[in-house]
Design a protein around this motif. Structure first.
Motif, PDB file in Angstrom:
ATOM      1  N   GLN A  68       0.818  -1.212   0.000  1.00 32.31           N
ATOM      2  CA  GLN A  68       0.000   0.000   0.000  1.00 32.31           C
ATOM      3  C   GLN A  68       0.851   1.261   0.000  1.00 32.31           C
ATOM      4  O   GLN A  68       0.590   2.182   0.759  1.00 32.31           O
TER       5      GLN A  68
ATOM      6  N   ASN B  96      -1.112   3.307  -3.683  1.00 34.23           N
ATOM      7  CA  ASN B  96      -2.570   3.310  -3.728  1.00 34.23           C
ATOM      8  C   ASN B  96      -3.120   2.525  -2.547  1.00 34.23           C
ATOM      9  O   ASN B  96      -2.706   1.400  -2.290  1.00 34.23           O
TER      10      ASN B  96
ATOM     11  N   TRP C 145      -5.517   0.299  -0.286  1.00 37.40           N
ATOM     12  CA  TRP C 145      -6.392  -0.843  -0.508  1.00 37.40           C
ATOM     13  C   TRP C 145      -7.555  -0.792   0.467  1.00 37.40           C
ATOM     14  O   TRP C 145      -7.406  -0.392   1.616  1.00 37.40           O
TER      15      TRP C 145
ATOM     16  N   HIS D  26      -9.886  -5.795  -0.495  1.00 42.74           N
ATOM     17  CA  HIS D  26      -9.114  -5.694  -1.743  1.00 42.74           C
ATOM     18  C   HIS D  26      -8.720  -7.069  -2.291  1.00 42.74           C
ATOM     19  O   HIS D  26      -8.867  -7.332  -3.491  1.00 42.74           O
TER      20      HIS D  26
ATOM     21  N   ALA E 230      -9.471  -8.424  -5.922  1.00 42.41           N
ATOM     22  CA  ALA E 230      -8.365  -8.568  -6.862  1.00 42.41           C
ATOM     23  C   ALA E 230      -8.380  -9.924  -7.555  1.00 42.41           C
ATOM     24  O   ALA E 230      -7.868 -10.055  -8.671  1.00 42.41           O
TER      25      ALA E 230
ATOM     26  N   MET F 242      -8.788  -4.523 -11.646  1.00 42.72           N
ATOM     27  CA  MET F 242      -8.571  -3.441 -10.693  1.00 42.72           C
ATOM     28  C   MET F 242      -8.117  -2.177 -11.411  1.00 42.72           C
ATOM     29  O   MET F 242      -7.349  -2.238 -12.380  1.00 42.72           O
TER      30      MET F 242
ATOM     31  N   LYS G 176      -6.911   2.114 -10.683  1.00 46.17           N
ATOM     32  CA  LYS G 176      -6.397   3.055  -9.691  1.00 46.17           C
ATOM     33  C   LYS G 176      -7.089   4.398  -9.887  1.00 46.17           C
ATOM     34  O   LYS G 176      -6.861   5.092 -10.873  1.00 46.17           O
ATOM     35  N   LYS G 177      -7.964   4.749  -8.944  1.00 41.40           N
ATOM     36  CA  LYS G 177      -8.736   5.985  -9.024  1.00 41.40           C
ATOM     37  C   LYS G 177      -8.797   6.648  -7.663  1.00 41.40           C
ATOM     38  O   LYS G 177      -8.956   5.963  -6.639  1.00 41.40           O
TER      39      LYS G 177
ATOM     40  N   TYR H 292      -7.057   5.265  -4.639  1.00 42.59           N
ATOM     41  CA  TYR H 292      -7.381   3.918  -4.194  1.00 42.59           C
ATOM     42  C   TYR H 292      -7.172   2.920  -5.329  1.00 42.59           C
ATOM     43  O   TYR H 292      -7.086   3.295  -6.494  1.00 42.59           O
ATOM     44  N   CYS H 293      -7.110   1.658  -4.976  1.00 41.15           N
ATOM     45  CA  CYS H 293      -7.099   0.570  -5.949  1.00 41.15           C
ATOM     46  C   CYS H 293      -8.437  -0.152  -5.797  1.00 41.15           C
ATOM     47  O   CYS H 293      -8.687  -0.808  -4.778  1.00 41.15           O
TER      48      CYS H 293
ATOM     49  N   TYR I 183     -14.335   3.439   0.197  1.00 37.58           N
ATOM     50  CA  TYR I 183     -13.513   4.499  -0.379  1.00 37.58           C
ATOM     51  C   TYR I 183     -14.213   5.853  -0.315  1.00 37.58           C
ATOM     52  O   TYR I 183     -13.588   6.897  -0.531  1.00 37.58           O
TER      53      TYR I 183
END
Length: 291
Positions: free
Chosen positions: A38, A41, A43, A47, A51, A56, A58-59, A62-63, A91
């Motif tokens: 971590q 990004n 988690w 997560h 996953a 997944m 990345k935004k 966060y992942c 999130y």
């Protein structure tokens, strides 16, 4: 021949570091790996589950799981219509406001309007029985300068004038809304009791991982050092805040405290006709204790 011998020894060391799947899946190894990865990004706590089943992305720091790897749309639809479907919304950012009820309502009235529907002082929401949803604007700027939609929950009254309010928002809106709340409540000074913990450096994390790998071997129950070395799953900061920044601010004039509770209060959404049954089976009511 000497170089070949050194190479063979090096390869043997590399092979010894790779654990079998059973060793990698031990709780102690999973938690250390969760913490180590971590760095860029954040988690969610779900997560690893996502996953394995989702693509997944990345935004917003966060992942997150974006789309399923298998065609499970029918299964999800079936769960929503007949059973129960759970979504992890952790999130989403949570800001906590604590202070005098009248002072909170007075200032919060400046960033919303009755023309758009309910406000923070709606009776059903103010009692703490229901969650509210509204649009926020910059102070005294309605109908211009909209900040974005939020949901909020009041903590039920406990007999005192002080109340606690939780406001939930999308991570893309958090910084603007937090800045506006700090301005209207004049919460510019960090609260002393909320000192951010320093982030473990990558070198320290690598050392911790080496310790964990060495502990991957079967330990005796009386191994006290091994018990102390057990890592704990940690969420460092969140995707919208630097871990070295303060996460709680207090106003010297109004006494209101604003705290960033993102990733401290998790949020899940249950959809489907059996959602209530799942909750009642999962949560057990605590017995009331009178002092």
């Amino acid at each position: 021949s000497l170089k070949q011998a050194e190479k063979a020894v090096h390869q043997k060391k590399e092979q010894s570091k790779t654990k079998c799947r059973k060793a990698r899946r031990r709780h102690i190894n999973l938690v250390a790996e969760f913490n180590r990865r971590q760095r860029k990004n954040i988690w969610l706590e779900t997560h690893i589950w996502h996953a394995k089943r989702f693509h997944m992305v990345k935004k917003w720091g966060y992942c997150l799981g974006d789309s399923p790897t298998e065609k499970c749309y029918r299964a999800c639809y079936r769960a929503m219509t007949n059973h129960c479907l759970l979504q992890d919304l952790s999130y989403y950012c949570c800001l906590e406001l604590t202070g005098n009820e009248n002072e909170l309502l007075k200032q919060l009235g400046r960033i919303c309007s009755t023309d758009t529907g309910l406000t923070f002082e709606e009776a059903c929401c103010l009692s703490g029985k229901f969650e509210g949803c509204l649009n926020l604007y910059r102070a005294d700027r309605y109908p211009k300068d909209m900040l974005g939609p939020v949901t909020f929950i009041w903590k039920p009254r406990d007999g005192s004038e002080n109340r606690r309010l939780w406001i939930w928002m999308h991570p893309a809106l958090k910084q603007d809304i937090l800045r506006e709340l700090k301005a209207i409540f004049q919460c510019l000074e960090p609260e002393e009791i909320c000192i951010p913990e320093p982030v473990t450096t990558s070198i320290q994390e690598e050392k911790q991982m080496d310790v964990v790998l060495s502990l991957g071997k079967k330990r005796r129950k009386e191994d006290k050092e091994g018990e102390r070395a057990m890592p704990v799953k940690k969420i460092i900061g969140d995707g919208t805040r630097d871990p070295f920044q303060s996460y709680s601010w207090i106003s010297q004039t109004t006494g209101v405290v604003i705290s960033d509770r993102t990733m401290e209060i998790l949020r899940y959404r249950l959809i489907g006709p059996l959602s209530h049954s799942v909750l009642t089976e999962t949560l057990k009511a605590a017995s009331l204790q009178t002092v």
